[in-house]
Design a protein around this motif. Structure first.
Motif, PDB file in Angstrom:
ATOM      1  N   ILE A 120       0.938  -1.222   0.000  1.00  0.00           N
ATOM      2  CA  ILE A 120      -0.153  -0.056  -0.026  1.00  0.00           C
ATOM      3  C   ILE A 120       0.944   1.185  -0.040  1.00  0.00           C
ATOM      4  O   ILE A 120       0.536   2.271  -0.549  1.00  0.00           O
ATOM      5  CB  ILE A 120      -0.885   0.225   1.168  1.00  0.00           C
ATOM      6  N   ALA A 121       2.028   1.156   0.754  1.00  0.00           N
ATOM      7  CA  ALA A 121       2.702   2.311   0.758  1.00  0.00           C
ATOM      8  C   ALA A 121       3.446   2.455  -0.570  1.00  0.00           C
ATOM      9  O   ALA A 121       3.604   3.735  -1.105  1.00  0.00           O
ATOM     10  CB  ALA A 121       3.969   2.208   1.867  1.00  0.00           C
ATOM     11  N   GLY A 122       3.887   1.623  -1.261  1.00  0.00           N
ATOM     12  CA  GLY A 122       4.547   1.595  -2.515  1.00  0.00           C
ATOM     13  C   GLY A 122       3.422   2.299  -3.600  1.00  0.00           C
ATOM     14  O   GLY A 122       3.895   2.950  -4.523  1.00  0.00           O
ATOM     15  N   ALA A 123       2.413   1.712  -3.670  1.00  0.00           N
ATOM     16  CA  ALA A 123       1.383   1.945  -4.640  1.00  0.00           C
ATOM     17  C   ALA A 123       1.045   3.363  -4.270  1.00  0.00           C
ATOM     18  O   ALA A 123       1.000   4.201  -5.476  1.00  0.00           O
ATOM     19  CB  ALA A 123      -0.062   1.378  -4.247  1.00  0.00           C
ATOM     20  N   ILE A 124       0.972   3.965  -3.117  1.00  0.00           N
ATOM     21  CA  ILE A 124       0.321   5.623  -3.085  1.00  0.00           C
ATOM     22  C   ILE A 124       1.661   6.531  -3.302  1.00  0.00           C
ATOM     23  O   ILE A 124       1.603   7.566  -4.069  1.00  0.00           O
ATOM     24  CB  ILE A 124      -0.113   5.645  -1.872  1.00  0.00           C
ATOM     25  N   SER A 125       2.836   5.983  -2.741  1.00  0.00           N
ATOM     26  CA  SER A 125       3.896   6.710  -3.145  1.00  0.00           C
ATOM     27  C   SER A 125       4.433   7.172  -4.496  1.00  0.00           C
ATOM     28  O   SER A 125       4.904   8.156  -4.990  1.00  0.00           O
ATOM     29  CB  SER A 125       5.274   6.134  -2.272  1.00  0.00           C
ATOM     30  N   THR A 126       3.882   6.225  -5.416  1.00  0.00           N
ATOM     31  CA  THR A 126       4.340   6.315  -6.714  1.00  0.00           C
ATOM     32  C   THR A 126       3.096   6.861  -7.671  1.00  0.00           C
ATOM     33  O   THR A 126       3.148   6.706  -8.876  1.00  0.00           O
ATOM     34  CB  THR A 126       5.073   5.107  -7.547  1.00  0.00           C
ATOM     35  N   GLY A 127       2.070   7.172  -7.050  1.00  0.00           N
ATOM     36  CA  GLY A 127       0.681   7.274  -7.954  1.00  0.00           C
ATOM     37  C   GLY A 127       0.010   6.317  -8.747  1.00  0.00           C
ATOM     38  O   GLY A 127      -0.548   6.518  -9.546  1.00  0.00           O
TER      39      GLY A 127
END
Length: 446
Positions: A120-127
């Motif tokens: 979830i963190a990777g998904a939001i952090s890269t848009g």
């Protein structure tokens, strides 16, 4: 508590396009351990640090030759409010697991992309985003973030408590700190109907306004050198769950992965057959319908590995851009057989979101792993840039800070927040420095 540590172990991303050999790989399982890593390895030790979830970015955004922090030990639900439809989750939670855990309590995310292996963190952090002209990227579902900044401080941020920091954190590329927990705005579980069908690309482009407006989710895949394209439609339904395990296995496992993988291998050995394989793939688009809970419908299995570039464009540019792309393909005769993925995403107000301030069309081009992609991506990128394109942060592109800052109205505001959150630039790898700084060169920690 002893932290799991690995030394000098080679790391590579999913597609194999990026490799690194970090000095240390850390696997924290608590926030205190993360604070300790930032303090000891970065503030005192003078090393830079990057975070990794599922290694699914095609750029070196997660790569580090010094300290690499894996979030795999931070997974699961921290707390949940079913009545308010919110949940606090650990940042390393994979989207597939998250969907299953939420569904157990009768909740779901309002939108997802077609891959659910990311954290979830990777998904939001890269848009990272899905499809739906009324729906934003996954980051728009975030209402609270807990982060360990570059000074080793733990901060809990919301739009109310830290409005500027929060807007910068929603899509931050991991340059403001290590996100450890995310609070999500959710909704009750719901069922989506899914339809896959074939259309001529010319008919699809002519009917775009109606297809966009009438469907909660609409995307299409057009095949180089072919007339047919695949149209995917998803809508909420009150109908019961309707799936055919045999049909799903044949279409999604055998045709879209096993058979396509074999055909892709043939293209790598004999590039001249790529256009023929593209036309064969277009003629084999599955015609099917099914219905299931949303988290089971959004994602598709991807075992055929590839490299990818994706750009966000103003929504009304889709048809013009595709026409230019087709002209370029006919002119250049690229050896490419992978379909081009086209989606729509609603505008948002997140500072580094590619959809900032405008309803967006997203166009993604792919090349099978092991086949040369550079010239193909270069020509497509030149077209995207002429239409005010902004690259997906986790997909391949060639832009650096000097050009990126012209495409993001809030760029300078983001930079000011980054200096506050990470004054010693402990989250700046050489690649991230090129991406964000006009004069790359990480500030030494003192």
């Amino acid at each position: 508590m002893l932290l799991m540590t690995e030394r000098r172990k080679k790391w590579t991303n999913w597609s194999g396009s990026v490799t690194a050999t970090p000095e240390l790989v850390k696997y924290p399982t608590t926030i205190d351990e993360i604070v300790e890593i930032v303090h000891n390895e970065c503030v005192i030790g003078g090393k830079y640090l990057r975070m990794v979830g599922s290694s699914h970015s095609f750029t070196p955004v997660a790569a580090s030759d010094q300290v690499l922090v894996s979030l795999d030990g931070l997974q699961g639900i921290v707390s949940m409010d079913v009545d308010q439809a919110t949940a606090v989750v650990w940042a390393g939670t994979k989207l597939k697991l998250l969907g299953e855990l939420l569904h157990e309590s009768g909740l779901a995310q309002e939108n997802l992309g077609d891959i659910d292996v990311q954290s979830i963190a990777g998904a939001i952090s890269t848009g990272t985003h899905g499809s739906g002209h009324r729906l934003g990227s996954i980051a728009t579902q975030v209402i609270g973030i807990t982060v360990v900044n570059g000074l080793g401080e733990v901060m809990e941020c919301t739009e109310q408590s830290h409005p500027d920091v929060f807007k910068a954190l929603q899509v931050s590329l991991g340059t403001l700190g290590i996100i450890v927990q995310v609070k999500l705005r959710l909704r009750k579980s719901y069922v989506l109907s899914y339809e896959s069908k074939r259309m001529d690309l010319s008919d699809c482009l002519t009917q775009l306004p109606g297809l966009i407006e009438r469907n909660r989710h609409f995307e299409f895949f057009w095949f180089p050198y072919a007339e047919a394209c695949q149209v995917k439609l998803m809508n909420e339904t009150g109908s019961p769950i309707s799936i055919n395990k045999v049909s799903d296995f044949v279409n999604e496992r055998l045709i879209e992965n096993t058979l396509f993988g074999l055909l892709s291998g043939m293209c790598r050995l004999f590039p001249a057959v790529s256009s023929t394989i593209s036309r064969i793939s277009a003629s084999s688009v599955p015609i099917m319908t099914k219905a299931n809970y949303s988290h089971n419908i959004f994602a598709t299995q991807r075992t055929v590995r590839f490299n990818e570039m994706e750009y966000s464009l103003p929504a009304d540019c889709m048809t013009a851009v595709i026409r230019e792309m087709r002209e370029a393909m006919e002119r250049e005769k690229f050896h490419v057989h992978f379909p081009i993925e086209c989606r729509y995403v609603a505008a948002d107000d997140i500072w580094l979101s590619p959809a900032y301030g405008r309803d967006s069309a997203y166009i993604a081009v792919h090349m099978y792993r092991g086949m040369p992609y550079e010239r193909y991506f270069q020509v497509m990128e030149e077209i995207f840039l002429r239409y005010e394109g902004r690259p997906h942060w986790g997909k391949m592109h060639t832009l650096k800070a000097a050009d990126l800052k012209k495409r993001y109205p809030m760029w300078q505001h983001f930079e000011e927040i980054r200096e506050q959150m990470d004054p010693n630039h402990v989250f700046l790898s050489p690649y991230m420095s090129e991406l964000l700084e006009d004069e790359p060169g990480r500030t030494e920690i003192t």
